[in-house]
Motif scaffolding. Structure first.
Motif, short mmCIF file in Angstrom:
data_model
loop_
_atom_site.label_atom_id
_atom_site.label_comp_id
_atom_site.label_asym_id
_atom_site.label_seq_id
_atom_site.Cartn_x
_atom_site.Cartn_y
_atom_site.Cartn_z
N ALA A 1 0.84 -1.19 0.00
CA ALA A 1 0.00 0.00 0.00
C ALA A 1 0.88 1.25 0.00
O ALA A 1 0.46 2.31 -0.46
N GLU A 2 2.10 1.10 0.52
CA GLU A 2 3.08 2.18 0.54
C GLU A 2 4.46 1.62 0.24
O GLU A 2 4.81 0.55 0.75
N VAL A 3 5.21 2.35 -0.56
CA VAL A 3 6.63 2.05 -0.76
C VAL A 3 7.40 2.95 0.20
O VAL A 3 7.14 4.15 0.28
N VAL A 4 8.32 2.36 0.95
CA VAL A 4 9.08 3.11 1.95
C VAL A 4 10.52 3.36 1.48
O VAL A 4 11.07 4.43 1.71
N ALA A 5 11.12 2.38 0.82
CA ALA A 5 12.51 2.53 0.39
C ALA A 5 12.78 1.68 -0.84
O ALA A 5 12.16 0.63 -1.04
N ILE A 6 13.72 2.15 -1.66
CA ILE A 6 14.14 1.44 -2.87
C ILE A 6 15.66 1.50 -2.95
O ILE A 6 16.26 2.56 -2.75
N LEU A 7 16.26 0.36 -3.24
CA LEU A 7 17.70 0.29 -3.51
C LEU A 7 17.87 -0.53 -4.78
O LEU A 7 17.37 -1.65 -4.87
N ILE A 8 18.55 0.03 -5.77
CA ILE A 8 18.81 -0.67 -7.03
C ILE A 8 20.31 -0.57 -7.31
O ILE A 8 20.87 0.52 -7.29
N TYR B 1 21.19 3.33 -6.98
CA TYR B 1 20.15 4.31 -6.67
C TYR B 1 19.55 3.90 -5.33
O TYR B 1 19.16 2.74 -5.17
N ALA B 2 19.49 4.82 -4.38
CA ALA B 2 18.91 4.51 -3.08
C ALA B 2 18.09 5.70 -2.61
O ALA B 2 18.53 6.85 -2.71
N ILE B 3 16.89 5.41 -2.13
CA ILE B 3 16.01 6.45 -1.61
C ILE B 3 15.09 5.82 -0.57
O ILE B 3 14.70 4.66 -0.69
N GLY B 4 14.77 6.59 0.45
CA GLY B 4 13.86 6.09 1.47
C GLY B 4 13.17 7.23 2.18
O GLY B 4 13.70 8.33 2.27
N SER B 5 11.98 6.96 2.66
CA SER B 5 11.22 7.92 3.44
C SER B 5 10.44 7.13 4.49
O SER B 5 9.35 6.64 4.21
N PRO B 6 11.00 7.00 5.68
CA PRO B 6 10.38 6.15 6.69
C PRO B 6 9.24 6.80 7.48
O PRO B 6 8.71 6.18 8.39
N ASP B 7 8.85 8.04 7.12
CA ASP B 7 7.78 8.68 7.88
C ASP B 7 6.45 7.96 7.66
O ASP B 7 6.37 6.96 6.95
N ALA B 8 5.40 8.48 8.25
CA ALA B 8 4.09 7.80 8.21
C ALA B 8 3.56 7.64 6.79
O ALA B 8 2.82 6.69 6.52
N ASP B 9 3.91 8.54 5.87
CA ASP B 9 3.41 8.47 4.50
C ASP B 9 4.28 7.60 3.59
O ASP B 9 3.87 7.26 2.49
N GLY B 10 5.49 7.30 4.01
CA GLY B 10 6.40 6.55 3.17
C GLY B 10 6.84 7.36 1.96
O GLY B 10 6.59 8.56 1.86
N LEU B 11 7.48 6.70 1.04
CA LEU B 11 7.97 7.33 -0.18
C LEU B 11 6.83 7.59 -1.15
O LEU B 11 6.78 8.62 -1.82
N ALA B 12 5.89 6.64 -1.25
CA ALA B 12 4.78 6.77 -2.19
C ALA B 12 3.63 5.86 -1.78
O ALA B 12 3.85 4.73 -1.36
N ALA B 13 2.42 6.37 -1.92
CA ALA B 13 1.22 5.54 -1.74
C ALA B 13 0.96 4.81 -3.06
O ALA B 13 1.08 5.38 -4.13
N VAL B 14 0.63 3.54 -2.95
CA VAL B 14 0.42 2.69 -4.14
C VAL B 14 -1.07 2.58 -4.41
O VAL B 14 -1.87 2.39 -3.50
N THR B 15 -1.45 2.70 -5.69
CA THR B 15 -2.82 2.49 -6.10
C THR B 15 -2.85 1.28 -7.04
O THR B 15 -2.31 1.35 -8.15
N PRO B 16 -3.45 0.16 -6.60
CA PRO B 16 -3.47 -1.04 -7.45
C PRO B 16 -4.06 -0.74 -8.83
O PRO B 16 -5.01 0.01 -8.96
N SER B 17 -3.43 -1.29 -9.85
CA SER B 17 -3.82 -1.20 -11.27
C SER B 17 -3.49 0.12 -11.94
O SER B 17 -3.29 0.15 -13.14
N THR B 18 -3.45 1.23 -11.21
CA THR B 18 -3.19 2.51 -11.87
C THR B 18 -1.94 3.21 -11.37
O THR B 18 -1.48 4.15 -12.01
N GLY B 19 -1.39 2.81 -10.25
CA GLY B 19 -0.21 3.46 -9.70
C GLY B 19 0.63 2.49 -8.90
O GLY B 19 0.94 2.73 -7.74
N ASP B 20 0.99 1.37 -9.54
CA ASP B 20 1.69 0.31 -8.80
C ASP B 20 2.87 -0.30 -9.53
O ASP B 20 3.39 -1.33 -9.12
N ILE B 21 3.33 0.33 -10.60
CA ILE B 21 4.44 -0.23 -11.40
C ILE B 21 5.72 0.58 -11.17
O ILE B 21 5.73 1.80 -11.30
#
Length: 169
Positions: free
Chosen positions: A81-88, A127-147
């Motif tokens: 439902a939320e992405v908090v951190a990404i490391l690639i 590439y590394a980014i993170g946002s551990p606050d209550a909202d996270g890095l991004a809110a995910v919307t299934p089917s339209t905002g999840d890729i």
């Protein structure tokens, strides 16, 4: 399942030089960052982790659906439902760098903040980014905002390493 994670990053820099009077000055500095994330769905917590080595063909896209098609290391489905951190890392698990660039983002159904290309990772880069606050890095919307799209430049297939931390609620 219980998830805990820790981001550790450090950088040490030193610089030496010479001038007409001596072997020159010497300078050094260091900075470090460490963030532990406990199990849960609130600030400073995660309860979903996806870590994998993936391969994308030359000139192709690797569309990672964070709300439906992933499984964790133990085989459980991951629906973020939320992405908090990404490391690639633009290298495989063995540490061998690739010969092509990777571009992050660019899907019309992208995770918010990633509908356009946001970064290019050169061979051996990261590439590394993170946002551990209550909202996270991004809110995910299934089917339209999840890729999360990873695009490989033309020239060779690319084996890269990715970690995505998130929350189910």
């Amino acid at each position: 399942m219980t998830v805990s994670a820790k981001f550790d990053m450090s950088l040490s820099v030193s610089q030496a030089g010479s001038n007409a009077f001596s072997s020159g000055p010497f300078w050094s500095a260091a900075t470090a960052f460490s963030k532990a994330l406990a199990n849960g769905t609130t600030a400073n917590k995660v309860n979903l982790a996806y870590v994998a080595e993936r391969t994308v063909a030359s000139g192709a896209n690797d569309d990672i659906d964070v709300a439906g098609s992933l499984v964790d290391a133990l085989g459980a489905s991951i629906v973020m439902a939320e992405v908090v951190a990404i490391l690639i890392k633009n290298e495989g698990k063995d540490g061998a760098p690739n010969t092509t660039d990777l571009t992050i983002g660019g899907s019309t159904s992208g995770v918010p903040g990633y509908t356009a290309a946001v970064a290019t990772i050169c061979p051996g880069g990261w590439y590394a980014i993170g946002s551990p606050d209550a909202d996270g890095l991004a809110a995910v919307t299934p089917s339209t905002g999840d890729i999360l799209r990873i695009t490989n430049a033309a020239g060779a297939s690319n084996k890269y390493t990715i970690a995505i931390l998130g929350r189910s609620a």
